[in-house]
Design an enzyme around this catalytic site. Sequence first.
Site, PDB file in Angstrom:
ATOM      1  N   SER A   1       0.826  -1.200   0.000  1.00 53.24           N
ATOM      2  CA  SER A   1       0.000   0.000   0.000  1.00 53.24           C
ATOM      3  C   SER A   1       0.864   1.255   0.000  1.00 53.24           C
ATOM      4  CB  SER A   1      -0.919   0.016   1.220  1.00 53.24           C
ATOM      5  OG  SER A   1      -1.617   1.249   1.287  1.00 53.24           O
TER       6      SER A   1
ATOM      7  N   MET B   1     -11.824  -5.077   4.544  1.00 52.67           N
ATOM      8  CA  MET B   1     -11.053  -4.170   5.402  1.00 52.67           C
ATOM      9  C   MET B   1     -10.909  -4.806   6.787  1.00 52.67           C
ATOM     10  SD  MET B   1     -10.147  -1.689   3.523  1.00 52.67           S
ATOM     11  CE  MET B   1      -9.372  -0.767   4.863  1.00 52.67           C
TER      12      MET B   1
ATOM     13  N   GLY C   1      -5.182  -4.036   6.002  1.00 53.44           N
ATOM     14  CA  GLY C   1      -5.211  -3.449   7.342  1.00 53.44           C
ATOM     15  C   GLY C   1      -4.536  -4.318   8.381  1.00 53.44           C
ATOM     16  N   GLY C   2      -3.445  -3.833   8.945  1.00 52.71           N
ATOM     17  CA  GLY C   2      -2.767  -4.561  10.016  1.00 52.71           C
ATOM     18  C   GLY C   2      -2.123  -5.859   9.579  1.00 52.71           C
TER      19      GLY C   2
ATOM     20  N   MET D   1     -11.744   4.978  -1.688  1.00 55.15           N
ATOM     21  CA  MET D   1     -12.492   5.160  -0.431  1.00 55.15           C
ATOM     22  C   MET D   1     -13.185   6.515  -0.499  1.00 55.15           C
ATOM     23  SD  MET D   1      -9.753   3.945   2.448  1.00 55.15           S
ATOM     24  CE  MET D   1      -8.711   2.516   2.263  1.00 55.15           C
TER      25      MET D   1
ATOM     26  N   GLY E   1      -9.416   4.664   6.473  1.00 56.43           N
ATOM     27  CA  GLY E   1      -9.176   6.096   6.657  1.00 56.43           C
ATOM     28  C   GLY E   1      -7.795   6.423   7.167  1.00 56.43           C
TER      29      GLY E   1
ATOM     30  N   GLY F   1       0.984  -2.103   4.199  1.00 59.88           N
ATOM     31  CA  GLY F   1       1.562  -0.767   4.074  1.00 59.88           C
ATOM     32  C   GLY F   1       2.757  -0.561   4.976  1.00 59.88           C
ATOM     33  N   SER F   2       2.483  -0.254   6.227  1.00 56.97           N
ATOM     34  CA  SER F   2       3.555   0.058   7.184  1.00 56.97           C
ATOM     35  C   SER F   2       4.550  -1.088   7.324  1.00 56.97           C
ATOM     36  CB  SER F   2       2.952   0.382   8.554  1.00 56.97           C
ATOM     37  OG  SER F   2       2.067   1.478   8.470  1.00 56.97           O
TER      38      SER F   2
ATOM     39  N   GLY G   1      -1.678   2.055   9.645  1.00 67.04           N
ATOM     40  CA  GLY G   1      -1.053   1.689  10.910  1.00 67.04           C
ATOM     41  C   GLY G   1      -1.997   1.275  12.021  1.00 67.04           C
TER      42      GLY G   1
ATOM     43  N   MET H   1      -8.534   8.631  -0.788  1.00 63.15           N
ATOM     44  CA  MET H   1      -9.472   9.017   0.274  1.00 63.15           C
ATOM     45  C   MET H   1      -9.944  10.452   0.043  1.00 63.15           C
ATOM     46  SD  MET H   1      -7.401   7.606   3.594  1.00 63.15           S
ATOM     47  CE  MET H   1      -6.627   5.992   3.592  1.00 63.15           C
TER      48      MET H   1
ATOM     49  N   ASP I   1      -4.604   3.786  -2.226  1.00 62.87           N
ATOM     50  CA  ASP I   1      -5.772   4.184  -1.436  1.00 62.87           C
ATOM     51  C   ASP I   1      -6.106   5.648  -1.685  1.00 62.87           C
ATOM     52  OD1 ASP I   1      -6.384   1.798   0.141  1.00 62.87           O
ATOM     53  OD2 ASP I   1      -4.430   2.109   1.051  1.00 62.87           O
TER      54      ASP I   1
ATOM     55  N   HIS J   1      -0.967  -1.193  -4.399  1.00 69.43           N
ATOM     56  CA  HIS J   1      -2.273  -0.802  -3.866  1.00 69.43           C
ATOM     57  C   HIS J   1      -2.293   0.707  -3.633  1.00 69.43           C
ATOM     58  CE1 HIS J   1      -6.097  -1.904  -1.925  1.00 69.43           C
ATOM     59  NE2 HIS J   1      -5.834  -0.937  -1.052  1.00 69.43           N
TER      60      HIS J   1
ATOM     61  N   HIS K   1      -7.943   1.548  -5.001  1.00 64.48           N
ATOM     62  CA  HIS K   1      -8.985   1.403  -3.980  1.00 64.48           C
ATOM     63  C   HIS K   1      -9.566   2.781  -3.685  1.00 64.48           C
ATOM     64  CE1 HIS K   1      -9.926   0.302   0.510  1.00 64.48           C
ATOM     65  NE2 HIS K   1     -11.016   0.473  -0.211  1.00 64.48           N
TER      66      HIS K   1
END
Length: 215
Positions: A7, A136, A175-176, A67, A141, A196-197, A144, A36, A34, A32, A65
């Site tokens: 991401s 998700m 996510g996570g 959002m 939004g 991502g992170s 991390g 927003m 995102d 990916h 993606h």
Amino acid sequence: MTKVSPSLLAADFLHLENDLQMINRSEADWLHLDVMDGVFVPNISFGFPVLEYVAKACTKPLDVHLMIVQPERYIKQTAKLGAMMMNVHYEACTHLHRTVQEIHDAGMKAGVTLNPSTPVSQLEDIIKDVDMVLLMSVNPGFGGQKFITNTLDKVKRLRQLITEHDSHALIEVDGGVDAQTAPLLVTAGVDVLVSGSYVFKSPTPEEVIRNLRNL
């Protein structure tokens, strides 16, 4: 082999080209993105001027993606980027079937995203028409966030729905996703991991991507 879609939201935007070159060198399957709008989710990320640059610099297929509210307004712009996949939120589409058709007509694969509180049963009447479902595993939004453990059961329910309806949809989770959660997700039936992170904050991001693919 598990697909990996890092991401860009977690990249170093001060040195974005360096991170994109790393993605190009890596074994990542997709990138990916995102988008927003500060309305559908409580944050603003980046828009099409940035995406156009990324599309020129990145050699990996783009997993976009959105959002945002009324994502159908941006189908042509997303297709113009050369995007491989356009993900829209179930919660943001009043006429989801029409939107999926329009994404396909624009030459892209169609993904539908579900927020953590949206049950997979809502996709029963459209599961055969979509190419991927993105679950998700955090509230959308912000990057991390902590992984929502109920996602594992949700993946299993989605896998059952896909099998029952003879659908070819892939399952993606965002996510996570890290060293602890990724193996659990793959075991539960996930096809594509968005991270991502865990990727971009690592001192060895290419190795992290390789390890995720080999789960």
